[in-house]
Structures are given as structure tokens and as C-alpha cells.
Design a protein around this motif. Structure first.
Motif, mmCIF file in Angstrom:
data_model
loop_
_atom_site.group_PDB
_atom_site.id
_atom_site.type_symbol
_atom_site.label_atom_id
_atom_site.label_comp_id
_atom_site.label_asym_id
_atom_site.label_seq_id
_atom_site.Cartn_x
_atom_site.Cartn_y
_atom_site.Cartn_z
ATOM 1 N N SER A 79 0.692 -1.177 -0.138
ATOM 2 C CA SER A 79 -0.026 -0.111 0.045
ATOM 3 C C SER A 79 0.844 1.376 -0.042
ATOM 4 O O SER A 79 0.715 2.267 -0.800
ATOM 5 C CB SER A 79 -0.917 0.138 1.283
ATOM 6 N N LEU A 80 1.740 1.413 0.807
ATOM 7 C CA LEU A 80 2.626 2.385 1.040
ATOM 8 C C LEU A 80 3.649 2.568 -0.234
ATOM 9 O O LEU A 80 3.753 3.723 -0.775
ATOM 10 C CB LEU A 80 3.596 2.398 2.251
ATOM 11 N N GLY A 81 4.195 1.380 -0.715
ATOM 12 C CA GLY A 81 4.845 1.477 -2.081
ATOM 13 C C GLY A 81 4.251 1.932 -3.228
ATOM 14 O O GLY A 81 4.665 2.616 -3.977
ATOM 15 N N THR A 82 3.063 1.499 -3.297
ATOM 16 C CA THR A 82 2.052 1.872 -4.396
ATOM 17 C C THR A 82 1.858 3.144 -4.424
ATOM 18 O O THR A 82 1.899 4.131 -5.526
ATOM 19 C CB THR A 82 1.060 1.163 -4.586
ATOM 20 N N ALA A 83 1.718 3.955 -3.160
ATOM 21 C CA ALA A 83 1.569 5.216 -2.921
ATOM 22 C C ALA A 83 2.464 6.033 -3.363
ATOM 23 O O ALA A 83 2.590 7.352 -4.189
ATOM 24 C CB ALA A 83 0.983 5.560 -1.437
ATOM 25 N N TYR A 84 3.830 5.540 -3.067
ATOM 26 C CA TYR A 84 5.122 6.193 -3.543
ATOM 27 C C TYR A 84 5.095 6.309 -4.977
ATOM 28 O O TYR A 84 5.500 7.325 -5.661
ATOM 29 C CB TYR A 84 6.417 5.385 -2.905
ATOM 30 N N VAL A 85 4.965 5.152 -5.844
ATOM 31 C CA VAL A 85 4.877 5.123 -7.126
ATOM 32 C C VAL A 85 4.019 6.181 -7.953
ATOM 33 O O VAL A 85 4.350 6.922 -8.744
ATOM 34 C CB VAL A 85 4.674 3.653 -7.698
ATOM 35 N N ARG A 86 2.748 6.235 -7.314
ATOM 36 C CA ARG A 86 1.943 7.193 -7.745
ATOM 37 C C ARG A 86 2.271 8.800 -7.519
ATOM 38 O O ARG A 86 2.267 9.351 -8.539
ATOM 39 C CB ARG A 86 0.558 7.120 -7.089
ATOM 40 N N GLY A 87 2.908 8.859 -6.442
ATOM 41 C CA GLY A 87 3.481 10.393 -6.233
ATOM 42 C C GLY A 87 4.678 10.719 -7.111
ATOM 43 O O GLY A 87 4.677 11.872 -7.752
ATOM 44 N N LEU A 88 5.566 9.776 -7.302
ATOM 45 C CA LEU A 88 6.835 10.063 -8.213
ATOM 46 C C LEU A 88 6.449 10.097 -9.568
ATOM 47 O O LEU A 88 6.766 11.171 -10.325
ATOM 48 C CB LEU A 88 7.959 8.796 -7.891
ATOM 49 N N GLN A 89 5.720 9.294 -10.051
ATOM 50 C CA GLN A 89 5.128 9.181 -11.436
ATOM 51 C C GLN A 89 4.430 10.217 -11.825
ATOM 52 O O GLN A 89 4.319 10.827 -13.200
ATOM 53 C CB GLN A 89 4.819 7.786 -11.719
ATOM 54 N N GLY A 90 3.473 10.687 -10.846
ATOM 55 C CA GLY A 90 2.329 11.834 -11.078
ATOM 56 C C GLY A 90 3.124 13.211 -11.507
ATOM 57 O O GLY A 90 2.903 14.106 -11.823
ATOM 58 N N ALA A 91 4.437 12.932 -10.937
ATOM 59 C CA ALA A 91 5.516 14.272 -11.140
ATOM 60 C C ALA A 91 6.496 14.244 -12.477
ATOM 61 O O ALA A 91 7.090 15.043 -12.726
ATOM 62 C CB ALA A 91 6.342 14.358 -9.963
ATOM 63 N N GLY A 92 6.001 12.877 -13.319
ATOM 64 C CA GLY A 92 6.636 12.761 -14.483
ATOM 65 C C GLY A 92 8.079 11.898 -14.523
ATOM 66 O O GLY A 92 8.768 11.994 -15.458
ATOM 67 N N VAL A 93 8.257 11.438 -13.269
ATOM 68 C CA VAL A 93 9.592 10.750 -13.115
ATOM 69 C C VAL A 93 9.249 9.455 -12.753
ATOM 70 O O VAL A 93 8.364 8.813 -12.160
ATOM 71 C CB VAL A 93 10.233 11.202 -11.835
ATOM 72 N N HIS A 94 9.951 8.393 -13.667
ATOM 73 C CA HIS A 94 9.671 7.046 -13.422
ATOM 74 C C HIS A 94 10.104 6.238 -12.252
ATOM 75 O O HIS A 94 11.274 6.694 -11.891
ATOM 76 C CB HIS A 94 10.238 6.379 -14.768
ATOM 77 N N ALA A 95 9.457 5.475 -11.534
ATOM 78 C CA ALA A 95 9.690 4.749 -10.439
ATOM 79 C C ALA A 95 10.300 3.547 -11.002
ATOM 80 O O ALA A 95 9.920 3.136 -11.821
ATOM 81 C CB ALA A 95 8.529 4.849 -9.587
ATOM 82 N N THR A 96 11.014 3.179 -9.804
ATOM 83 C CA THR A 96 11.639 1.771 -10.080
ATOM 84 C C THR A 96 11.706 0.948 -8.806
ATOM 85 O O THR A 96 11.948 1.341 -7.859
ATOM 86 C CB THR A 96 13.352 1.853 -10.300
ATOM 87 N N LEU A 97 10.913 -0.250 -8.789
ATOM 88 C CA LEU A 97 10.764 -0.959 -7.819
ATOM 89 C C LEU A 97 12.036 -1.783 -7.411
ATOM 90 O O LEU A 97 12.499 -2.415 -8.338
ATOM 91 C CB LEU A 97 9.472 -2.004 -7.927
ATOM 92 N N LYS A 98 12.115 -2.231 -6.200
ATOM 93 C CA LYS A 98 13.314 -2.641 -5.666
ATOM 94 C C LYS A 98 12.926 -3.747 -4.316
ATOM 95 O O LYS A 98 11.975 -3.311 -3.986
ATOM 96 C CB LYS A 98 14.575 -1.854 -5.134
ATOM 97 N N HIS A 99 13.428 -4.834 -4.319
ATOM 98 C CA HIS A 99 14.285 -5.503 -5.212
ATOM 99 C C HIS A 99 13.700 -6.860 -5.559
ATOM 100 O O HIS A 99 13.207 -7.602 -4.534
ATOM 101 C CB HIS A 99 15.544 -6.008 -4.448
ATOM 102 N N PHE A 100 13.567 -7.090 -6.866
ATOM 103 C CA PHE A 100 12.541 -8.149 -7.122
ATOM 104 C C PHE A 100 13.289 -9.646 -7.341
ATOM 105 O O PHE A 100 14.121 -9.637 -8.236
ATOM 106 C CB PHE A 100 12.074 -7.895 -8.511
ATOM 107 N N VAL A 101 13.159 -10.527 -6.240
ATOM 108 C CA VAL A 101 12.336 -10.391 -5.130
ATOM 109 C C VAL A 101 12.941 -11.127 -4.169
ATOM 110 O O VAL A 101 13.750 -12.208 -4.398
ATOM 111 C CB VAL A 101 11.047 -10.796 -5.567
ATOM 112 N N GLY A 102 12.592 -11.222 -2.818
ATOM 113 C CA GLY A 102 13.120 -12.053 -1.863
ATOM 114 C C GLY A 102 14.520 -11.584 -0.972
ATOM 115 O O GLY A 102 14.780 -12.280 -0.203
#
Length: 779
Positions: free
Chosen positions: A192-215
Motif C-alpha cells: 500500500s505504501l510502496g504503490t502510493a510512492y509510485v503514484r506520487g513520483l510518476q505523477g510528477a513525471g519521473v519513472h519509479a523503479t521497484l526494488k528488489h525483485f524479489v526475496g
């Protein structure tokens, strides 16, 4: 006009048109990167310490700028985050580098610039927000989105297109050094918190990068990069859901692999993870970028590739698109094609994704230009940023225990403040903050920011006589220092003992990347300091500023109060002082449990019966001292009138679960309402309880709110005995808790129908509604 300049076309169409014009070497160029980093074999200034800021950095060979950019370039690495540069200097360097890449590229293709940005941009003078573990303690996704939007706006103003954040790792072992970079131990909270971060960053026009996939956080014994011993079921039910949320609900643009191997297969070379799960099942359409040097690690540490061409082929075939932080094995991809290790079609696949991303970011527009150095400076530590940082710090501080000594009121008493935290503001910041990541190796360990210390905030707030003595450092200390602090505490009316972490990298610190620990005792001589101050008989407020939970069972019953501040950022001193004095009513809740015993590891609250209390089976009690979700307030909250909209639901149905939250105290406050699921009988072993919904609810004194969760049957699903995700008919129990271990009586709901196989695209969230006071039902 070239077709790839035509903004009327879809980004993928523009990218395909450009790809068709590229040679094989030019396609490969789009998959590489360059980092103008300090080299270990180069002479440094006498007063500058050299230490790696990425794993095995000193061991990695480098390729010259001219050779790397000869056929084009995919990414520029950390122009702003490698050394202390002003905004103008960084912009000028970025513009120069981009210009040289475009000049070297036959078709003038610019590179993407990326930076680290987990707790704010990792660059000189940028606001340092609370560490990610503190985000978890806020339980406030909308606040995380607001922070990420501010970070994104600053990045965009610098001319940076991609941020290497957020982490969606779910903690499985508290000894792991990177706990501070996570949002905690529960997949739904993390997602929930990570997805909120993604929306905020990408809403400003900057691509987010999820880390670390996975485990990554489940490495053996909590050791960085160690192998992961985990079955497919745990991966599917605990580790993968946060990433799926950010892909499906957040439409994230980029994903970064984990360094570790799972059952012998490194994530960077795992087609099941990078292609089958990420793309075929979840529909991810962005780029997969390698964690720094993860591809050469196939040769250097995993020992599954004898040379660079083989390592590159393994990664590319698995679904790895872009090599970071600099071109290494991917520079051998043309050779790999010649040797038959990989096909040009697979290079086309990756290059098309890379070029599509550039089209989405506007880099293929005919009039695109990089930000120039003569652009007016951007204030990266603005008043607006500070306001967000302060609110986040306020909401992340957790009151673990209070016998009534808090809040402290101004008076003429003598207060002794001891421990290492009060005198080093770097303890307020995580390992990926610029002050700890880069500035710590420079003379004087300056922060480059205006940061108040507790010395600057506590005396005025407390009145009376406030005295300070360290007693010890974070990892060291002398007998004389201990004696001085103990004497000061013994002569005081109250002692505030400040203990915790100093973040660093690869052992240069007590928390952070590569700073793993053998057990969960307080670092260095800090435990000895706490013990000796408690023995004086002076009432003690134990203040923890940490990146991980530490074992407190030795001290908790003798402390008057315990406060946890998870690396609260640049506004940390003011936020801590406001909580101690009652200006702020604490509302943080634990995103991760505090153990009672130093060796009570590994384990989190997501345990089945035999992983929990097992009288007659084991003499070891794994229960925490302060459980997941725990936190106190200066007011009190009562949960009542728990109801379910029905006593049964279909295997594809939804049930509404409602509870009344009443503020029964005399102060306005915020309660975190936590919805837990119990599955008493299942075809595979299940956790005793699992968070399936939450809401942070602001409730004025004496008022109530009615909170309603809409729980879809998909939210009860798990990986069945046949390794397919299922909703299983039968009883479930739903309870509301103040924590995972302080839950009210549950309501029982029967899931009816036939065992259902859950396809891709399942419901991943639990919507929640909060009614206004006039509509609230008092219990």
C-alpha cells in the motif's frame, strides 16, 4: 520529421520506428549505462576517505566514457548523487554528458538520467525525509504519496527522468542491514505504501523503479546477498504481492532485480521471475534494470557464467533489459550473438522497451533538450519539503510504553540526556541519504543541511536544567565516558537515554546496506549504558532512533517510557521533542515488531501455529515484546460494535466489516484501525493471523467514527496444495485490532461455493470508508 519524432504516434510505435534504423551495436548501446564514479585505484585527497557506495564497487572494472558511448547510451548514472555538486553544477554536467552522447549517437538519441531517491534525492542539499521504515510507522499512504510527489518534482526540475525507488521488500529477518529501507514486515502494508510512492513520483513525471525483485530480505541469517531458502508458496503469498500491487495498481514503469539467488537461481537470470511472473502474468510493460553490477555477479559471486558474454546472455534471455550502473557484460552482447548464446531478436525486445521508455519521457521529441547549468537554482530543501518531512516525522514516532511520565511538561527539574544519538544528527537519516551515503567520507562529516539536534530543541522545551553527555558512541566508548553519563543521570530527576543506529554501508555503520548483525542487542556499549542508567533509580525515558528493531526485554519493565523514532529525517529533533512534550500526540504504529530477546530470530508476526508459541514442543518463545501494529497515544481509543454485513459470502463475493472507533480520552488523536484475517482450517499451513485492511483515522476527543472495510473473497486467497492461488470455502474469522496481538473478538463469515482457482488480475486491496461524526454509531 523522422517518425520517432512524431508525438501523435504511440510511444511503442515511435520506438519501433527508431529501432528499425539501428544497427546491432547501436541497439546494444541503448541497453548500457555509464557512471563517472571515483575509482579505488585513483589517488584521493588526503582528508577524503574512500568507501564503496555499491557492493564490490572497487572490484569492478570500468570502461571509458568514449568507448561506452560510441554507439549510444541507455542511462547516465547519478550525476547529482556521486559527489557534492550544486544544482547548477549538476545541471551543467548533465547537459554536457547528454550532449556528448547525442553527438556520438548517429541518430542523436539521448540517455535517461537516474538517481537514488528513497528518502529524498540523494544529492547535496536535498531534504532528507524519514527512512522507509518510518513510512511504515505512519500507516498513512496519502502522506507517502505527497512526499514522493515532492521528490519527483525536484527530480524533474533537475532534468532527471528515473528514480531508483521504492523498496517493496517484506522483512523476514530483523538482522538484515537494509531493514531501514523497507516499510516493514507485512505485504499489504508494504504494498500500500510502496504503490502510493509510485503514484506520487510518476505523477510528477519521473519513472519509479521497484526494488528488489524479489526475496532479498529473506537471505540466510540476514546476511546481505546470502542465498534465499524459500519455497514458491511463501514467495507467492508474502514476497510478490507488494510488487504486484505496484505493477497493477500503480502502473510502475521500471523494476530492479534482487541480488540474491532463490533455490540456486539468481534473480537477475531467472526467466520465471522476470518474464513469466512480471510480464506474462501481471502485464508489466516497462523496463527491467539490473541492480548495480548484478550481471557481472553471475561471474564473480554466483559462479554460473564463465565470462561476460555468457552472463549477458543469461540475463537478457531471462528478461533483463538494461544494465546498471555501467556497461559491463552487456558490452559483450554482440559477441554473444556471434557465439550463438543469444539472438538479435532478444536484443530487439530489450531495446524496444528501452526506447519506448524514452519516448514516454519525451526524450525522442524533436525539440527535447536537457536542463542547462545556467537555469536558476532549484531549492531542494524548500519550506514545502520541510513541512512534509515534519508531518511524516510526527506521524511515524511510536510510543511503545508510558507509565504516565510522558508527556513531559516544562519545569525546574534536572534532566540528563545521555547516549550517542543526541550529539550526531546523522542518526536521524538512513544509509541512502546523501549525508550518510556520500558526505560521511568527507572531512568533518558535514551534512550539507540545516538540521537541528536534540541539544538545540530539548532545553527550551523542557525548561529547568538540561545536561548532556554521550556515555558512549554508536559502536565504541570508554569507561570514563560511561561513568560520566551515569553520574549525570544519577544526579538528575529524569534521564532521557538516547540509543540507536548510525547508518552506513558495508560495515561502516550499524544499519544500512551490508551492515548486518549477529543478534539484536543494542550496538556497541549502548546496552551497557542503558543498564547502568536504569540501575541508578532515576526515572528513564528510553528513546530509540533506529533502522531496525532491537531486543528490549532486558530493559522494558524498568523504563518509565519507551519511544521509537525510526530515523525521522531532517525534522527529527523537533518531531521527537514535540512528542516528548505532548505538542504532538503520537500516532505511529509499529510496521515491524520489537523482540524481547536478542536471539529471537528469524521470524515475523506472519507465522503459523508451530512458528509461534508451542508449549510442549520447544522451550523458546518467539513472541515479540511489542508486536506488529502496536503503538500508544496520549488519548485512548475503544473499538466496538464490530459487525459483518452477512454471515456468509460466495467464493467470488464481498463482505463489509464495520467497527466504531471512539476517542474516549481528552485529546484529539489518530488511531490505526487494523483488520485481521484468521483462517482456522485450510488445505495448507496458514499464518495464525494476517493483516487484510487498515485505516488511520483521525478522531477528535469524545467523538466516534464508523469504519467500514469492503473485503473481497480474493483477499482471503492463498497458494493451495497444487501451487495454484485459490479461494477455499469454509469459515474465516475477521477481527479488529490495536495490534496483531491485541485484537477484539472476531466475527465469523462462511465462504460458500466450490474451491475457486483465482486467475490473474485478482482484487489486491481492501477499500475502506470512514463516516463523519453525525453518521457514526457509538458502541
Amino acid at each position: 520529421m523522422h517518425p520517432w519524432h512524431n508525438t501523435a504516434l504511440a510511444p511503442a510505435e515511435r520506438a519501433a520506428a527508431l529501432l528499425s534504423e539501428l544497427t546491432l551495436a547501436e541497439k546494444v548501446g541503448q541497453l548500457g549505462s555509464f557512471w563517472n564514479r571515483p575509482r579505488a585505484d585513483e589517488p584521493a585527497a588526503d582528508d577524503v576517505e574512500h568507501h564503496d557506495v555499491a557492493p564490490m564497487e572497487s572490484a569492478m572494472a570500468t570502461v571509458s566514457w568514449e568507448e561506452t558511448t560510441r554507439d549510444g547510451l541507455g542511462h547516465l548514472t547519478r550525476i547529482f548523487g556521486t559527489g557534492p555538486v550544486t544544482v547548477a553544477e549538476g545541471r551543467a554536467e548533465l547537459a554536457r554528458r547528454v550532449g556528448e552522447v547525442q553527438e556520438a549517437s548517429r541518430l542523436g538519441i539521448p540517455p535517461i538520467a537516474h538517481e537514488e531517491c528513497l528518502t529524498g534525492i540523494t544529492t547535496l542539499g536535498a531534504t532528507v525525509y524519514p527512512a522507509a521504515i518510518a513510512w511504515g510507522a505512519t500507516w498513512r499512504p496519502e502522506l507517502i504519496e505527497e512526499m514522493a510527489a515532492a521528490i519527483g518534482a525536484d527530480l524533474a526540475a533537475l532534468g532527471v527522468q528515473q528514480g531508483l525507488s521504492p523498496l517493496l521488500d517484506v522483512v523476514r529477518d530483523y538482522r538484515w542491514g537494509r531493514v531501514e529501507e523497507t516499510c516493514g514486515e507485512d505485504p499489504y502494508l508494504v504494498g500500500s505504501l510502496g504503490t502510493a510512492y509510485v503514484r506520487g513520483l510518476q505523477g510528477a513525471g519521473v519513472h519509479a523503479t521497484l526494488k528488489h525483485f524479489v526475496g532479498y530480505p529473506a537471505s540466510r541469517a540476514g546476511r546481505n546477498h546470502a542465498p534465499i531458502s524459500m519455497g514458491r508458496r511463501e514467495l507467492e503469498d508474502v514476497m510478490l504481492p507488494p510488487f504486484e500491487m505496484a505493477v497493477r495498481a500503480g502502473s510502475v514503469k521500471s523494476v530492479m532485480n534482487s541480488y540474491c539467488d532463490i533455490d540456486g537461481v539468481p534473480s537477475v537470470a531467472d526467466p520465471w521471475l522476470l518474464t513469466e511472473v512480471l510480464r506474462d502474468r501481471w502485464g508489466f510493460e516497462g523496463t527491467v534494470v539490473s541492480d548495480y553490477w548484478a550481471i557481472p555477479f553471475l561471474t564473480h559471486t554466483h559462479l554460473i557464467a564463465p565470462d561476460g558474454a555468457t552472463a549477458a546472455a543469461l540475463a537478457l534471455r531471462a528478461g533483463m533489459d538494461i544494465e546498471l550502473p555501467e556497461t559491463g557484460p552487456y558490452g559483450d552482447l554482440v559477441q554473444a550473438v556471434d557465439r550463438g548464446l543469444v539472438t538479435e531478436e532478444l536484443i530487439d525486445r530489450a531495446a524496444l522497451r528501452a526506447l519506448t521508455q524514452k519516448a514516454e519521457l519525451g526524450l525522442l521529441d524533436a525539440d527535447w533538450r536537457p536542463a542547462a547549468g545556467d537555469t536558476p537554482d532549484r531549492d531542494l530543501d524548500s519550506a514545502a519539503n520541510r513541512s512534509i518531512a515534519r508531518r511524516m516525522a510526527n506521524e511515524s514516532i511510536v510510543l511503545l510504553k508510558n507509565d504516565g511520565v510522558l508527556p513531559l511538561t516544562p519545569g525546574d527539574r534536572k534532566v540528563a540526556v545521555v547516549g550517542p544519538v543526541w550529539e550526531d544528527v546523522r542518526s536521524f537519516m538512513g544509509c541512502y541519504s546523501f549525508p550518510n551515503h556520500v558526505m560521511s567520507k568527507l572531512p568533518g562529516r558535514q551534512t550539507g543541511l540545516d538540521i537541528a539536534s536534540l541539544v538545540g530543541t530539548l532545553p527550551a522545551a523542557l525548561g529547568g536544567e538540561v545536561s548532556f553527555a554521550p556515555g558512549c558512541g554508536f559502536t565504541d566508548g570508554t569507561d570514563d565516558q560511561l561513568d560520566e553519563a551515569v553520574a549525570l543521570a544519577a544526579a538528575a530527576d529524569l534521564a532521557i537515554v538516547t540509543v540507536g543506529d548510525i547508518a552506513g554501508l558495508f560495515g561502516i555503520g550499524t544499519s544500512g546496506e551490508g551492515c548486518d548483525v549477529e543478534d539484536l542487542g543494542l550496538p556497541g556499549r549502548q546496552g551497557e549504558l542503558v543498564e547502568r542508567v536504569l540501575a541508578t533509580g532515576t526515572p528513564v525515558v528510553l528513546l530509540l532512533v533506529t533502522g531496525r528493531p532491537y531486543a528490549l526485554g532486558e530493559y522494558a519493565d524498568r523504563a518509565a517510557a519507551i519511544v521509537s523514532a525510526f530515523m525521522p529525517g531532517v525534522e527529527g529533533a523537533d518531531a521527537i521533542t514535540a512528542v516528548l512534550t505532548g505538542e504532538t500526540n503520537p500516532s505511529g504504529r509499529l510496521p515491524i515488531a520489537f523482540p524481547a530477546l536478542r536471539g529471537g530470530q528469524p521470524g515475523t508476526y506472519l507465522n503459523p501455529l508451530l512458528g509461534w508459541v508451542s508449549d510442549g514442543i520447544s522451550n523458546l518463545d518467539p513472541r515479540p515484546l511489542y508486536p506488529f501494529g502496536h503503538g500508544l497515544s496520549y488519548t485512548s481509543f475503544e473499538h466496538s460494535a464490530l459487525t459483518a454485513s452477512a454471515d456468509s459470502m460466495d467464493v467470488e463475493g464481498t463482505v463489509e466489516v464495520s467497527v466504531t472507533v471512539t476517542n474516549t480520552g481528552e485529546r484529539d488523536g489518530s488511531d490505526v484501525v487494523q483488520l485481521y484475517l484468521e483462517d482456522p482450517w485450510a488445505e495448507v499451513v496458514r499464518p495464525l493471523k494476517q493483516l487484510v485492511g487498515f485505516a488511520k483515522v483521525d478522531v477528535p476527543a469524545g467523538e466516534a467514527r464508523r469504519v467500514t472495510f469492503s473485503l473481497h473473497a480474493d483477499r482471503t486467497s492463498f497458494t493451495g496444495v497444487d501451487r495454484r492461488r485459490i479461494v477455499e470455502p469454509g469459515e474465516i474469522r475477521l477481527s479488529i485490532g490495536h495490534s496483531s496481538e491485541d485484537r477484539g473478538e472476531p466475527v465469523s463469515v462462511e465462504i460458500t461455493g466450490q474451491r475457486r482457482i483465482v486467475g490473474e488480475g485478482r482484487v489486491l486491496t481492501t477499500p475502506v470508508a470512514v463516516e463523519a461524526p453525525a453518521a457514526a454509531q457509538r458502541g
